[in-house]
Design an enzyme around this catalytic site. Structure first.
Site, PDB file in Angstrom:
ATOM      1  N   TYR A   1      13.173  21.118  10.556  1.00 24.12           N
ATOM      2  CA  TYR A   1      13.210  21.755   9.233  1.00 24.12           C
ATOM      3  C   TYR A   1      13.898  23.115   9.284  1.00 24.12           C
ATOM      4  CZ  TYR A   1       9.854  18.213   7.604  1.00 24.12           C
ATOM      5  OH  TYR A   1       9.225  17.037   7.273  1.00 24.12           O
TER       6      TYR A   1
ATOM      7  N   ASP B   1      -0.023  13.904   5.671  1.00 20.56           N
ATOM      8  CA  ASP B   1      -0.120  13.258   4.350  1.00 20.56           C
ATOM      9  C   ASP B   1      -0.795  11.895   4.468  1.00 20.56           C
ATOM     10  OD1 ASP B   1       0.985  15.345   3.023  1.00 20.56           O
ATOM     11  OD2 ASP B   1       2.568  14.189   2.047  1.00 20.56           O
TER      12      ASP B   1
ATOM     13  N   ASP C   1       4.066  16.925   9.215  1.00 21.81           N
ATOM     14  CA  ASP C   1       4.219  16.839   7.764  1.00 21.81           C
ATOM     15  C   ASP C   1       3.861  15.424   7.304  1.00 21.81           C
ATOM     16  OD1 ASP C   1       4.963  17.336   5.181  1.00 21.81           O
ATOM     17  OD2 ASP C   1       7.113  17.413   5.558  1.00 21.81           O
TER      18      ASP C   1
ATOM     19  N   LYS D   1       7.642  11.871  20.340  1.00 19.46           N
ATOM     20  CA  LYS D   1       8.507  10.688  20.414  1.00 19.46           C
ATOM     21  C   LYS D   1       9.290  10.826  21.720  1.00 19.46           C
ATOM     22  CE  LYS D   1      10.302   6.941  18.585  1.00 19.46           C
ATOM     23  NZ  LYS D   1       9.572   5.678  18.589  1.00 19.46           N
TER      24      LYS D   1
ATOM     25  N   ASP E   1       5.026   6.723  16.285  1.00 21.52           N
ATOM     26  CA  ASP E   1       4.966   5.448  15.539  1.00 21.52           C
ATOM     27  C   ASP E   1       3.609   4.783  15.747  1.00 21.52           C
ATOM     28  OD1 ASP E   1       5.955   5.415  18.105  1.00 21.52           O
ATOM     29  OD2 ASP E   1       7.429   3.844  17.793  1.00 21.52           O
TER      30      ASP E   1
END
Ligand code: NAD
Length: 356
Positions: free
Chosen positions: A142, A251, A247, A191, A223
């Site tokens: 980001y 959620d 992020d 990852k 994942d």
């Protein structure tokens, strides 16, 4: 004690929910003998309308001078067509960077009174869950270099992710310390089978785990983590991860608790001045109708008391009042799923004030 709190009400339901949290803080002040001074500043769409900028300099200065910051939410359709760096959401990245808030703590807890609101299967929900996601907030993709260029297939866009050893160490320290205060269990999500940044992340976390032998530490690929959160959320206690993975996963974690209107967050840096906000957005569809659920913002205010002001008993008092209101069956519309009578934002705030 005296505490100076900057209020960033923002857009949409922001003013309604922040006003509710202010009422709760005032009540706590009366009960425990503290004075909370509130100073409002503009942020997001309302700041664009008033000054042309989503994050005016005065807001940054005001937040830096305060003991802590309480934020509602920013954004709305009115400002959706503005270019990226002029959008209300840009202000969030700006204020986090200005306050050097490199950690985001997001608890996701299933309230027994709300278990029917969870989209998970009854047998999974029955076991309950209570986890906290520690998300890195000022690094990664980001904030990396981005742009457009001519590529192999013509015009292309790119974003880059970079993490320094220092950034991983400082978020790792927060995560291990948080685990020590809870059930001494930490899962780091990355990852590492694909990304170089994740391989460095994993290496640093492993090294740090040697300094915290009491913490049961493990790694999980992102994942798999996305699957495990809906399959068996009970296995998580403290989770640490990068900005983008955090992020997305936070959620998902919020959704399995049943309502986005319940979840608080704390953004913390090197010093005690943190920023506290609900995880949901500005809900333009219900703005100005007194329908919003203020509980996430009220619980964010409780986190402020705990993390910025070391007022644990006062924070507990707010959390218990919310528990009691839910156990008594009071609900805002988002928690009802169309059945029963909904209380308005101000009515549920009144009930919480009564319980305090
Ligand atoms: P949202 O979270 O605002 O709303 C999603 C849905 O949840 C809506 O139906 C809304 O009515 C409902 N909802 C959210 N909070 C609620 C509450 N407290 N009580 C009852 N219902 C609630 O997400 P969105 O619709 O994707 O985004 C709307 C705007 O908010 C966009 O401009 C977006 O960029 C912005 N946004 C801001 C933040 C922030 O300020 N931190 C975070 C996310 C989105």
């Amino acid at each position: 004690m005296n505490y100076n709190i900057a209020l960033l009400k923002g857009d949409g339901i922001g003013p309604e929910i922040v006003d509710s949290a202010v009422e709760v803080l005032k009540k706590i002040g009366e009960k425990f003998g503290h004075t909370f001074n509130f100073t409002p500043y503009l942020i997001g769409g309302c700041a664009i309308d008033a000054t042309g900028e989503p994050l005016p300099e005065e807001t940054v200065k005001g937040c830096l001078a305060s003991d802590s910051v309480l934020l509602g939410a920013v954004g709305g359709p009115k400002w959706d067509t503005l270019p990226g760096n002029k959008r209300p959401e840009k202000a969030l990245l700006g204020i986090r960077a200005a306050l050097e808030l490199f950690t985001n703590l997001r608890p996701a807890k299933l309230y027994p009174a709300l278990k029917d609101a969870s989209p998970l299967r009854a047998d999974i929900v029955e076991r309950g869950f209570d986890l906290v996601i520690v998300r890195e907030l000022t690094g990664g993709i980001y904030f990396g270099e981005r742009g457009k260029r001519e590529g192999k297939y013509g015009e292309e866009a790119y974003d880059t992710e970079a993490y320094s050893r220092m950034e991983i160490e400082r978020i790792g320290k927060v995560a291990f310390e948080t685990a020590m205060k809870r059930n001494k269990k930490l899962i780091s999500i990355d990852k590492a089978n694909v990304l170089e940044t994740s391989r460095l992340w994993r290496e640093v976390m492993h090294k740090m785990s040697e300094e915290y032998p009491e913490v049961e530490y493990s790694d999980m690929l992102v994942d798999n983590a996305a699957m495990q959160l809906v399959r068996n959320p009970q296995q998580f206690d403290v989770v640490v991860t990068s900005n983008m993975f955090g992020d997305i996963l936070s959620d998902e974690a919020s959704q399995i608790t049943g309502s986005i209107g319940m979840l608080a967050s704390a953004s913390l840096g090197y010093n005690k001045c943190g920023m506290y906000e609900p995880i949901h957005g500005s809900a333009p569809d219900i703005a100005g109708q007194n329908k919003a659920n203020p509980i996430a913002t009220i619980l964010s205010a409780a986190m402020m008391l705990r993390y910025s002001f070391d007022l644990g008993a006062e924070a507990d008092c707010i959390e218990k009042a919310v528990d009691k209101v839910l156990e008594a069956g009071y609900r805002t519309a988002d928690l009802l799923g169309g059945e029963g009578t909904a209380l308005s934002c101000t009515e549920i705030t009144e009930k919480i004030l009564e319980m305090i």
